[in-house]
Design an enzyme around this catalytic site. Sequence first.
Site, PDB file in Angstrom:
ATOM      1  N   MET A   1       0.614 -13.736  -6.140  1.00  0.00           N
ATOM      2  CA  MET A   1       1.773 -14.278  -6.849  1.00  0.00           C
ATOM      3  C   MET A   1       1.958 -15.707  -6.350  1.00  0.00           C
ATOM      4  SD  MET A   1       4.024 -10.843  -6.656  1.00  0.00           S
ATOM      5  CE  MET A   1       2.876 -10.149  -5.474  1.00  0.00           C
TER       6      MET A   1
ATOM      7  N   SER B   1       7.868   1.030  -2.163  1.00  0.00           N
ATOM      8  CA  SER B   1       8.994   1.684  -1.496  1.00  0.00           C
ATOM      9  C   SER B   1       8.992   3.194  -1.696  1.00  0.00           C
ATOM     10  CB  SER B   1      10.319   1.070  -1.951  1.00  0.00           C
ATOM     11  OG  SER B   1      10.344   0.896  -3.330  1.00  0.00           O
TER      12      SER B   1
ATOM     13  N   MET C   1       2.521 -13.844  -1.713  1.00  0.00           N
ATOM     14  CA  MET C   1       3.528 -14.643  -2.429  1.00  0.00           C
ATOM     15  C   MET C   1       3.671 -16.006  -1.764  1.00  0.00           C
ATOM     16  SD  MET C   1       6.495 -11.782  -2.696  1.00  0.00           S
ATOM     17  CE  MET C   1       6.144 -10.098  -3.173  1.00  0.00           C
TER      18      MET C   1
ATOM     19  N   HIS D   1      -3.089  -8.905  -4.881  1.00  0.00           N
ATOM     20  CA  HIS D   1      -2.267  -9.386  -6.003  1.00  0.00           C
ATOM     21  C   HIS D   1      -1.669 -10.727  -5.601  1.00  0.00           C
ATOM     22  CE1 HIS D   1       1.681  -8.558  -8.485  1.00  0.00           C
ATOM     23  NE2 HIS D   1       1.000  -9.586  -8.961  1.00  0.00           N
TER      24      HIS D   1
ATOM     25  N   MET E   1       3.260  -5.981 -14.772  1.00  0.00           N
ATOM     26  CA  MET E   1       4.419  -5.948 -13.866  1.00  0.00           C
ATOM     27  C   MET E   1       5.532  -5.154 -14.549  1.00  0.00           C
ATOM     28  SD  MET E   1       3.755  -7.517 -10.978  1.00  0.00           S
ATOM     29  CE  MET E   1       5.370  -7.009 -10.416  1.00  0.00           C
TER      30      MET E   1
ATOM     31  N   HIS F   1      -2.845  -1.899  -1.987  1.00  0.00           N
ATOM     32  CA  HIS F   1      -2.326  -3.002  -2.793  1.00  0.00           C
ATOM     33  C   HIS F   1      -1.676  -4.005  -1.835  1.00  0.00           C
ATOM     34  CE1 HIS F   1      -0.878  -4.906  -6.491  1.00  0.00           C
ATOM     35  NE2 HIS F   1       0.251  -5.136  -5.839  1.00  0.00           N
TER      36      HIS F   1
ATOM     37  N   SER G   1       1.532  -0.029  -1.871  1.00  0.00           N
ATOM     38  CA  SER G   1       1.720  -1.461  -1.630  1.00  0.00           C
ATOM     39  C   SER G   1       2.197  -1.694  -0.205  1.00  0.00           C
ATOM     40  CB  SER G   1       2.747  -2.026  -2.611  1.00  0.00           C
ATOM     41  OG  SER G   1       3.043  -3.356  -2.237  1.00  0.00           O
TER      42      SER G   1
ATOM     43  N   ASP H   1       2.671  -2.046 -11.700  1.00  0.00           N
ATOM     44  CA  ASP H   1       3.208  -2.485 -10.407  1.00  0.00           C
ATOM     45  C   ASP H   1       4.713  -2.724 -10.487  1.00  0.00           C
ATOM     46  OD1 ASP H   1       3.498  -3.464  -7.868  1.00  0.00           O
ATOM     47  OD2 ASP H   1       2.346  -5.305  -8.193  1.00  0.00           O
ATOM     48  N   GLY H   2       5.468  -1.891  -9.766  1.00  0.00           N
ATOM     49  CA  GLY H   2       6.911  -2.093  -9.651  1.00  0.00           C
ATOM     50  C   GLY H   2       7.726  -0.890 -10.082  1.00  0.00           C
ATOM     51  N   GLY H   3       8.478  -0.334  -9.135  1.00  0.00           N
ATOM     52  CA  GLY H   3       9.387   0.766  -9.470  1.00  0.00           C
ATOM     53  C   GLY H   3       8.696   2.058  -9.855  1.00  0.00           C
TER      54      GLY H   3
ATOM     55  N   ASP I   1       0.153  -7.744  -1.498  1.00  0.00           N
ATOM     56  CA  ASP I   1       0.869  -8.766  -2.257  1.00  0.00           C
ATOM     57  C   ASP I   1       0.959 -10.073  -1.491  1.00  0.00           C
ATOM     58  OD1 ASP I   1       1.858  -7.267  -4.628  1.00  0.00           O
ATOM     59  OD2 ASP I   1       2.810  -6.025  -3.086  1.00  0.00           O
TER      60      ASP I   1
ATOM     61  N   PHE J   1       9.664  -8.997  -5.226  1.00  0.00           N
ATOM     62  CA  PHE J   1      10.356  -8.097  -4.299  1.00  0.00           C
ATOM     63  C   PHE J   1       9.975  -6.644  -4.579  1.00  0.00           C
ATOM     64  CE2 PHE J   1      12.888 -11.848  -5.074  1.00  0.00           C
ATOM     65  CZ  PHE J   1      13.169 -12.295  -3.793  1.00  0.00           C
ATOM     66  N   GLY J   2       9.965  -5.851  -3.512  1.00  0.00           N
ATOM     67  CA  GLY J   2       9.805  -4.416  -3.671  1.00  0.00           C
ATOM     68  C   GLY J   2      11.172  -3.787  -3.939  1.00  0.00           C
TER      69      GLY J   2
END
Length: 222
Positions: A71, A201, A40, A69, A140, A36, A11, A178-180, A38, A146-147
């Site tokens: 948002m 991240s 927003m 993506h 999600m 990826h 991302s 997507d996420g973590g 993002d 937020f990353g």
Amino acid sequence: MSTTAKLIAPSLLAADFANLQRDIELVNTSEADWFHIDIMDGVFVPNISFGMPVLKAITQHTKKVNDVHLMITNPDQYIHTFAALGANNLTVHYEACPHLHRTVQAIKGAGMKAGVALNPHTPVHLLEDIIADLDIVLIMSVNPGFGGQSFIENTYRKVSTLKEMILTKNAKTLIEIDGGVSTANGKKLTDAGADVLVAGSFVFNSTDPIATIKDLKSAIAH
Ligand code: DX5
Ligand code: ZN
């Protein structure tokens, strides 16, 4: 069916925006599969990332699939703009689309793969009547915006339920998470049925992003 290769999508939200071209080239030369990206709007999510001029600059350098993506509220009005800016996959949020079927058809009509994203509280069964039309479902695994947030454990259960639905309906939909995401949960996610892992991240905050992408890829290889 589930024999398809598992994909990695770094991302760019976690990239160094002052050195964006450098970070894009890094992903180009890595084992990653997709970019990826993002978008927003500060309304659908409590954050603003970047918009059209930056996306245009990004896609001039990317040599892999541009997985965009959104948002944002009201994505319908921008579908053709995103196609023209180089999006290959366009994912909208279930929660932002009262006429989701129409939106999905419009994305496909503009020549892109259509994805639908679900917030952590949105159950996967709501997609039952549209799943066969979807190229991608993005689950999600953090609250969007937020990353760098912590992975929500309930995601594994959602992935398994969705995978079952896809198989039952004989659909070809890819499951994207997507996420973590990191090597700590990647294998468990792909074992549950995930096809694409987004990692922001974990990749860009590491000392050697190319090696980190390679590690993640080999962690999920069967
Ligand atoms: C969050 C974005 C993600 C984000 C993931 O709203 O949709 O794509 O970049 O970042 P990490 O991998 O750091 O959780
Ligand atoms: Zn994202």
